[in-house]
Design a protein around this motif. Structure first.
Motif, PDB file in Angstrom:
ATOM      1  N   ASN A 185      -7.336   3.694  -3.664  1.00  0.00           N
ATOM      2  CA  ASN A 185      -7.583   2.501  -2.866  1.00  0.00           C
ATOM      3  C   ASN A 185      -8.337   1.443  -3.692  1.00  0.00           C
TER       4      ASN A 185
ATOM      5  N   HIS B 122      -6.086  -0.138  -6.127  1.00  0.00           N
ATOM      6  CA  HIS B 122      -5.176  -1.050  -5.449  1.00  0.00           C
ATOM      7  C   HIS B 122      -5.860  -2.379  -5.116  1.00  0.00           C
TER       8      HIS B 122
ATOM      9  N   SER C  17       0.831  -1.207   0.000  1.00  0.00           N
ATOM     10  CA  SER C  17       0.000   0.000   0.000  1.00  0.00           C
ATOM     11  C   SER C  17       0.858   1.247   0.000  1.00  0.00           C
TER      12      SER C  17
ATOM     13  N   MET D 247      -3.279   4.308   3.262  1.00  0.00           N
ATOM     14  CA  MET D 247      -3.429   5.090   2.049  1.00  0.00           C
ATOM     15  C   MET D 247      -3.554   6.589   2.346  1.00  0.00           C
TER      16      MET D 247
END
Lengths: 422, 305
Positions: free
Chosen positions: B169, B172, B120, B236
């Motif tokens: 996010n 990801h 992350s 994040m």
């Protein structure tokens, strides 16, 4: 032959015994005290090795274990270690409220003129930065003073026919001239919170003046005072001279804009000098005081102390640690510190050879407190937290100067009686 | 026989003991101590007096802390709803397309899951650079195609900052719910799908009336994991917007606010373990209660095996 061998063997045995004795004796003679030192200045490792070297020359029995941490995580690492009854012998600690939360918890050894006679080498304002306000005892020796102002690129300014501005109007005129030539006048952005506070502190102090600071500290004024609100309002004039999308420009980006010569000026602190030089040794940079509101008015620079060196109250090597703290308070250390690290040591009688640092020291003669840091960082919500969020809103266009001033005042009023209304 | 039974029980107890000790030491004790800390005032970093519910009062109703708490909670809820729609909605569609086994579906299955295995921190740092208003790929790209007016300081304005981080996010993590949904869809008997097709169901009808109800177990897992992830959201926003929830709290979430309260910040925030523990307790309670009720409600949707 046998005889020779025997003698040789005997000699070897003697030699070995001597060597064993010598190695056996060496640690005993050296006492081998190892002092651990923690800091958030991990980039200063080699310089500290040299500074410690000065100390160990006179104190051969003491060795050092330097441990550097990421600045963002330093407080976390330090507080968890201290809470577990461990932590380093000598602690690099932040000043003001940052020191008090450690001293209040009893983690730091109080210092006195008896244990550290060299405390006399500091000015009262320097000592105040490392003094717990509840018992008025110093818990560290201060290590550097920092000055806020404006860096400018000499070449970019002269190439565009712009003189370093001395008044606010000249600053705006200079910014306009630079922008017309396609240069970004100010490198600053708002995306890194602590830089928003530095930007505000540096530019507003000469605008609201020292009398406002005095009134604020004495409880005779709040941040809603017209002098402060007026100074905040002036910042809005700079928005069009900051980089495009400045609300999203973070600290590394603003540094790069200035270091690459794309931006002409950078509002910041003297702590950048060494860092800027490291990144671009040929940068034709200068440091000046923020502009005065009108010609002839004082160009006040905000000054604060960065932090200090403290002794862990639970250290079992307190004697050696105190010895080091005393050394950290001598002009010899201060001279070397200033020379190696490019920061101004607050120790009396320090020689400053570097011309830019000498100029900063000269500017310090016309200075005032970095008000939110020096006076309103002791309780939550701190003035710094409140001001930072406020200025981000102000510069982003979602709050007025009066609203920001009210938010800061109301937040501090929750624990500071003079700020309460009626 | 009885003795044998006792021996068996002892044997089981002995096998369970190490795991129990570990859970007790590393899960139960820390949670219990956070509960305990929340009822004390803190002198700097040392525990001081018992003050009852004062920390909870401060965190919920004391100004400005209450405003900060509810601002952060609101942002967590925005994150949850947005991720449900953007991340999990996309994931469902991706899974549906992958299920059709179109040419190249194996490659796409891997490609979609690839960002999930990146750290992350790396993803956040990379996208932070992409979104840089000055040097960033996104704005440079928009300018290059003549969309200057679309170029924004994405992470610098309250209207776009949280949305940008939610988008990153979703980029990801989208592979993870997609994989869960795909696994759920692949468990559906081929006969059921063929029967629906024979009855003349198109893609939309098949998805709505057959696949969606039959992937209910996967949905339960995705919803609960997204809820827990959104409430605990930290890496994040920390990497992309910093510990302060810049700009002016627009990206502040409970995780950042808790960390800042517990450990202070470079912006001049001080440490307060009391308020931080109270926040942690509240976060724990909200997550635990909502998750339990939600799991029960969603389980009821699921068809018996």
């Amino acid at each position: 032959m046998t005889h020779t061998i025997n003698r040789r063997t005997a000699l070897t045995a003697l030699g070995a015994a001597g060597a064993a004795l010598a190695t056996g004796i060496r640690p005993a003679a050296a006492q081998s005290t190892e002092l651990s030192f923690w800091t958030w200045r991990q980039e200063d490792r080699t310089q500290y090795a040299e500074l410690f070297g000065m100390f160990t020359r006179d104190n051969p029995g003491i060795r050092f274990a330097f441990q550097g941490f990421e600045p963002q995580n330093y407080g976390t690492a330090l507080s968890t270690a201290l809470a577990a009854g461990r932590g380093p012998d000598v602690i690099h600690i932040r000043a003001y409220g940052g020191l008090e939360q450690f001293s209040k918890a009893g983690y730091l050894e109080p210092l006195s003129p008896q244990t550290v006679p060299e405390l006399a080498n500091y000015t009262p304002s320097a000592l105040a930065s490392v003094t717990d306000r509840s018992d008025r005892k110093p818990y560290a020796v201060p290590f550097a003073s920092q000055t806020l102002g404006i860096f400018y690129n000499r070449d970019v300014l002269s190439r565009n026919g712009v003189q370093p501005p001395e008044t606010w109007d000249q600053l705006i005129a200079a910014c306009k001239a630079l922008k017309d030539k396609g240069v970004i006048p100010l490198a600053n952005g708002m995306a890194t919170a602590f830089m928003a506070e530095i930007f505000t502190a540096a530019l507003t102090l000469p605008l609201h003046g020292k009398a406002f600071n005095d009134d604020l500290v004495a409880g005779k004024a709040t941040f809603e005072d017209p002098r402060y609100v007026g100074a905040l309002a002036k910042l809005l004039e700079l928005r069009e001279y900051m980089p495009p999308g400045f609300t999203g420009i973070d600290y590394p980006t603003m540094q790069q804009l200035f270091l690459s010569g794309r931006a002409a000026m950078f509002v910041g602190g003297s702590f950048e000098i060494a860092n800027f030089r490291r990144q671009n040794a040929n940068l034709p940079m200068e440091f000046m005081a923020p502009p005065a509101p009108t010609a002839g008015a004082p160009r006040l620079v905000p000054v604060f102390y960065d932090g200090g060196y403290a002794v862990n109250a639970k250290s079992d090597k307190k004697e050696a640690a105190l010895k080091l703290i005393r050394f950290f308070s001598t002009p010899a250390f201060g001279n070397k510190f200033t020379e190696l690290l490019g920061n101004i040591s607050p120790i009396a009688g320090v020689r400053i050879a570097d011309p830019m640092l000498a100029r900063v020291a000269e500017l310090n003669k016309t200075s005032g407190d970095h008000i939110t840091l020096v006076h309103f960082r002791y309780q939550s919500p701190t003035g710094s937290e409140l001001l930072t969020a406020g200025v981000q809103k102000l510069m982003g266009g979602s709050a007025t100067p009066a609203q920001v001033a009210k938010e800061v005042t109301d937040g501090i009023a929750t624990y500071h009686a003079p700020f309460r209304r009626g | 026989m009885l003795q044998n039974d006792l021996g068996r029980k002892l044997w089981i107890a002995a096998l369970l003991a190490p795991a129990l000790v570990i859970v007790l030491l590393f899960v139960i004790v820390p949670i219990a101590s956070a509960f305990l800390y929340a009822f004390y005032s803190w002198r700097g970093l040392a525990r001081a007096d018992f003050i009852g519910l004062e920390n909870f009062r401060l965190v919920l109703f004391g100004e400005p802390f209450g405003t900060w708490t509810f601002n952060a909670l609101r942002n967590n809820l925005i994150v949850f709803t947005s991720l449900m729609v953007v991340q999990n909605g996309t994931a469902f569609l991706i899974a549906f397309v992958l299920l059709k086994s179109l040419p190249g579906h194996r490659f796409h299955q891997v490609a979609i899951f690839l960002p999930v295995i990146l750290s992350s921190v790396i993803v956040g740092a990379m996208w932070k650079l992409f979104l840089n208003p000055f040097f960033g790929l996104v704005n440079q790209g928009l300018i290059a195609v003549g969309l200057q007016s679309w170029a924004q300081p994405w992470l610098g304005q309250p209207q776009t900052a949280l949305g940008s981080i939610i988008f990153v996010n979703a980029w990801h993590w989208v592979g993870f719910p997609a994989l869960l949904f795909l696994a759920g869809m692949q468990r559906i008997s081929k006969d059921v799908i063929d029967a629906a097709r024979l009855d003349g169901a198109g893609d939309m009808a098949l998805m709505r009336h057959v696949i969606w109800p039959l992937v209910a177990p996967a949905t339960t897992v995705v919803v609960i994991l997204t809820f827990i992830g959104s409430m605990n959201w930290f890496e994040m926003p920390f990497v992309m917007a910093g510990i302060d929830g810049t700009p002016a709290g627009a990206t502040d979430v409970l995780g950042l606010y808790f960390y800042r309260t517990a450990f202070g910040s470079a912006t001049g925030g001080l440490q307060d373990f009391g308020r931080a523990s109270a926040l942690a307790v509240l976060m724990f309670l909200v997550i635990a209660i909502v998750s339990v009720f939600w799991t029960r409600a969603l389980r009821r949707r699921e068809l018996p095996e």
